[in-house]
Design a protein around this motif. Structure first.
Motif, PDB file in Angstrom:
ATOM      1  N   ILE A 238       0.833  -1.203   0.000  1.00  0.00           N
ATOM      2  CA  ILE A 238       0.000   0.000   0.000  1.00  0.00           C
ATOM      3  C   ILE A 238       0.868   1.253   0.000  1.00  0.00           C
ATOM      4  N   VAL A 239       1.927   1.245   0.811  1.00  0.00           N
ATOM      5  CA  VAL A 239       2.827   2.393   0.863  1.00  0.00           C
ATOM      6  C   VAL A 239       3.460   2.656  -0.504  1.00  0.00           C
ATOM      7  N   MET A 240       3.795   1.589  -1.232  1.00  0.00           N
ATOM      8  CA  MET A 240       4.415   1.755  -2.548  1.00  0.00           C
ATOM      9  C   MET A 240       3.409   2.176  -3.610  1.00  0.00           C
ATOM     10  N   VAL A 241       2.148   1.731  -3.470  1.00  0.00           N
ATOM     11  CA  VAL A 241       1.146   2.009  -4.496  1.00  0.00           C
ATOM     12  C   VAL A 241       0.577   3.420  -4.363  1.00  0.00           C
ATOM     13  N   ILE A 242       0.507   3.948  -3.143  1.00  0.00           N
ATOM     14  CA  ILE A 242      -0.117   5.256  -2.925  1.00  0.00           C
ATOM     15  C   ILE A 242       0.493   6.356  -3.796  1.00  0.00           C
ATOM     16  N   PRO A 243       1.838   6.489  -3.896  1.00  0.00           N
ATOM     17  CA  PRO A 243       2.380   7.553  -4.779  1.00  0.00           C
ATOM     18  C   PRO A 243       1.971   7.384  -6.235  1.00  0.00           C
ATOM     19  N   MET A 244       1.878   6.142  -6.699  1.00  0.00           N
ATOM     20  CA  MET A 244       1.469   5.923  -8.083  1.00  0.00           C
ATOM     21  C   MET A 244       0.009   6.302  -8.292  1.00  0.00           C
ATOM     22  N   LEU A 245      -0.848   5.940  -7.329  1.00  0.00           N
ATOM     23  CA  LEU A 245      -2.256   6.321  -7.431  1.00  0.00           C
ATOM     24  C   LEU A 245      -2.411   7.840  -7.359  1.00  0.00           C
ATOM     25  N   TRP A 246      -1.585   8.476  -6.538  1.00  0.00           N
ATOM     26  CA  TRP A 246      -1.629   9.935  -6.433  1.00  0.00           C
ATOM     27  C   TRP A 246      -1.246  10.583  -7.757  1.00  0.00           C
ATOM     28  N   ALA A 247      -0.224  10.032  -8.424  1.00  0.00           N
ATOM     29  CA  ALA A 247       0.187  10.563  -9.728  1.00  0.00           C
ATOM     30  C   ALA A 247      -0.931  10.398 -10.750  1.00  0.00           C
ATOM     31  N   VAL A 248      -1.593   9.237 -10.749  1.00  0.00           N
ATOM     32  CA  VAL A 248      -2.712   9.028 -11.672  1.00  0.00           C
ATOM     33  C   VAL A 248      -3.828  10.018 -11.376  1.00  0.00           C
ATOM     34  N   GLY A 249      -4.114  10.223 -10.089  1.00  0.00           N
ATOM     35  CA  GLY A 249      -5.151  11.184  -9.720  1.00  0.00           C
ATOM     36  C   GLY A 249      -4.827  12.594 -10.170  1.00  0.00           C
ATOM     37  N   LEU A 250      -3.560  13.008 -10.005  1.00  0.00           N
ATOM     38  CA  LEU A 250      -3.154  14.340 -10.456  1.00  0.00           C
ATOM     39  C   LEU A 250      -3.311  14.489 -11.968  1.00  0.00           C
ATOM     40  N   SER A 251      -3.040  13.409 -12.695  1.00  0.00           N
ATOM     41  CA  SER A 251      -3.140  13.479 -14.155  1.00  0.00           C
ATOM     42  C   SER A 251      -4.579  13.619 -14.628  1.00  0.00           C
ATOM     43  N   LEU A 252      -5.543  13.346 -13.767  1.00  0.00           N
ATOM     44  CA  LEU A 252      -6.960  13.416 -14.129  1.00  0.00           C
ATOM     45  C   LEU A 252      -7.623  14.719 -13.679  1.00  0.00           C
ATOM     46  N   LYS A 253      -6.805  15.671 -13.229  1.00  0.00           N
ATOM     47  CA  LYS A 253      -7.335  16.961 -12.813  1.00  0.00           C
ATOM     48  C   LYS A 253      -6.784  18.059 -13.728  1.00  0.00           C
ATOM     49  N   THR A 254      -7.558  19.136 -13.881  1.00  0.00           N
ATOM     50  CA  THR A 254      -7.093  20.254 -14.706  1.00  0.00           C
ATOM     51  C   THR A 254      -5.962  20.985 -13.999  1.00  0.00           C
ATOM     52  N   ASN A 255      -5.098  21.579 -14.768  1.00  0.00           N
ATOM     53  CA  ASN A 255      -3.954  22.285 -14.204  1.00  0.00           C
ATOM     54  C   ASN A 255      -4.397  23.485 -13.352  1.00  0.00           C
ATOM     55  N   GLN A 256      -5.495  24.129 -13.739  1.00  0.00           N
ATOM     56  CA  GLN A 256      -5.977  25.280 -12.982  1.00  0.00           C
ATOM     57  C   GLN A 256      -6.402  24.874 -11.568  1.00  0.00           C
ATOM     58  N   GLU A 257      -7.069  23.726 -11.455  1.00  0.00           N
ATOM     59  CA  GLU A 257      -7.485  23.257 -10.132  1.00  0.00           C
ATOM     60  C   GLU A 257      -6.281  22.929  -9.256  1.00  0.00           C
ATOM     61  N   LEU A 258      -5.275  22.298  -9.844  1.00  0.00           N
ATOM     62  CA  LEU A 258      -4.108  21.888  -9.062  1.00  0.00           C
ATOM     63  C   LEU A 258      -3.286  23.082  -8.618  1.00  0.00           C
ATOM     64  N   LEU A 259      -3.299  24.157  -9.392  1.00  0.00           N
ATOM     65  CA  LEU A 259      -2.583  25.356  -8.966  1.00  0.00           C
ATOM     66  C   LEU A 259      -3.211  25.969  -7.718  1.00  0.00           C
ATOM     67  N   VAL A 260      -4.519  25.786  -7.579  1.00  0.00           N
ATOM     68  CA  VAL A 260      -5.219  26.313  -6.403  1.00  0.00           C
ATOM     69  C   VAL A 260      -5.045  25.390  -5.207  1.00  0.00           C
ATOM     70  N   ASP A 261      -5.243  24.065  -5.434  1.00  0.00           N
ATOM     71  CA  ASP A 261      -5.186  23.117  -4.321  1.00  0.00           C
ATOM     72  C   ASP A 261      -4.957  21.720  -4.877  1.00  0.00           C
ATOM     73  N   THR A 262      -3.812  21.115  -4.547  1.00  0.00           N
ATOM     74  CA  THR A 262      -3.541  19.752  -5.019  1.00  0.00           C
ATOM     75  C   THR A 262      -4.427  18.724  -4.333  1.00  0.00           C
ATOM     76  N   GLN A 263      -5.042  19.079  -3.204  1.00  0.00           N
ATOM     77  CA  GLN A 263      -5.942  18.156  -2.527  1.00  0.00           C
ATOM     78  C   GLN A 263      -7.229  17.924  -3.319  1.00  0.00           C
ATOM     79  N   SER A 264      -7.461  18.738  -4.325  1.00  0.00           N
ATOM     80  CA  SER A 264      -8.664  18.557  -5.132  1.00  0.00           C
ATOM     81  C   SER A 264      -8.646  17.259  -5.916  1.00  0.00           C
TER      82      SER A 264
END
Length: 282
Positions: A28-54
């Motif tokens: 789980i510890v190893m998979v979480i960063p990969m899942l986080w990267a996939v999640g970031l790739s599915l968000k618009t850049n404008q949203e991530l500039l405001v809050d990466t928790q989105s």
């Protein structure tokens, strides 16, 4: 006696469950960063500039992957990485197999000394020879070429060591039986012994491919032309000011896209790695 056996079985079962729980936790510890990267790739850049928790909240989008398909150099970088990694892997397999067979089966003057010198290559860091290598490839006009990116990695002391040990583990009686049938040395190597080393070759090929795919140091030095960037260098070139210029979501989409070929390699060749490791253990 029965009570002792029962308690021992209970102890082993508890130990197995503890190991399983620890393995799951580490996975789980190893998979979480990969899942986080996939999640970031599915968000618009404008949203991530405001809050990466989105990344944890809908909506999600494929716009970053669409941008890769229509206007990115990632396909060129992907092609370069595939050519370099595949060519380097094939070169290492050919040279390591021939050298391993020679060290394991042939008698020639200075064999042991040469083998030790080859193993010394394991102790020499790449950075120690980077200036000499750069000057050599510059004199040969090999920078910004596929040959220039592949040739240094084909010098693989670990591959020579692995194949030498694998050939040594094969009984010499097999060679003698083939010689009785008037088989030449090359025929014995090619038709008899080489097929028996497929697990070791698969393992070496996968490790070499992954090393070449993830390598950053030499491609950055030798491939200075943008058209010759590999994926690692190309993606790194887009990172400026925490990827704000290209967008964090776009950057993560490139990273996810770049990881797909490696995942495919693992899916197809994992059984060979397991077979080689289990064979070495026995």
């Amino acid at each position: 006696m029965t009570t002792q056996l029962a308690s021992g079985a209970v102890g082993r079962a508890f130990g197995d469950r503890l190991i399983l729980a620890a393995t799951i936790a580490l996975a789980i510890v190893m998979v979480i960063p990969m899942l986080w990267a996939v999640g970031l790739s599915l968000k618009t850049n404008q949203e991530l500039l405001v809050d990466t928790q989105s990344v944890l909240k809908a909506p999600w989008t494929l716009i970053n992957y669409y941008d890769i398909l229509i206007g990115s150099g990632v396909f060129r970088w992907l092609l370069n990485s595939i050519i370099v990694s595949t060519g380097m892997s094939l070169g290492v397999l050919v040279l390591s197999s021939l050298a391993g067979y020679g060290f394991a089966r042939l008698e020639f003057p200075g064999r042991n000394v040469i083998f030790v010198l080859v193993l010394f290559g394991l102790a020499i860091p790449e950075q120690a020879v980077i200036l000499v290598r750069h000057q050599l490839f510059s004199d040969l006009d090999l920078h910004n070429t596929y040959a220039g990116l592949m040739l240094p990695g084909m010098s693989a002391p670990f591959g020579v060591f692995l194949m030498t040990q694998y050939f040594k583990a094969i009984p010499t009686e097999i060679d003698e039986a083939a010689m009785l049938d008037n088989a030449s040395r090359f025929k014995i190597f090619w038709r008899v012994l080489l097929p028996m080393t497929l697990p070791a070759q698969a393992t070496l090929g996968i490790f070499t491919f992954l090393h070449a795919w993830n390598d950053y140091w030499w491609p950055m030095v030798s491939g200075t032309n943008q058209q010759m960037y590999t994926l690692t260098v190309g993606i790194a070139s887009t990172q400026q000011n925490f990827a704000e210029s290209a967008g964090l979501g776009y950057l993560m989409a490139q990273a996810v896209f770049a990881s797909l070929p490696v995942l495919i390699v693992y899916m197809f060749f994992q059984k060979y790695i397991v077979r080689a490791v289990s064979g070495a253990a026995t």
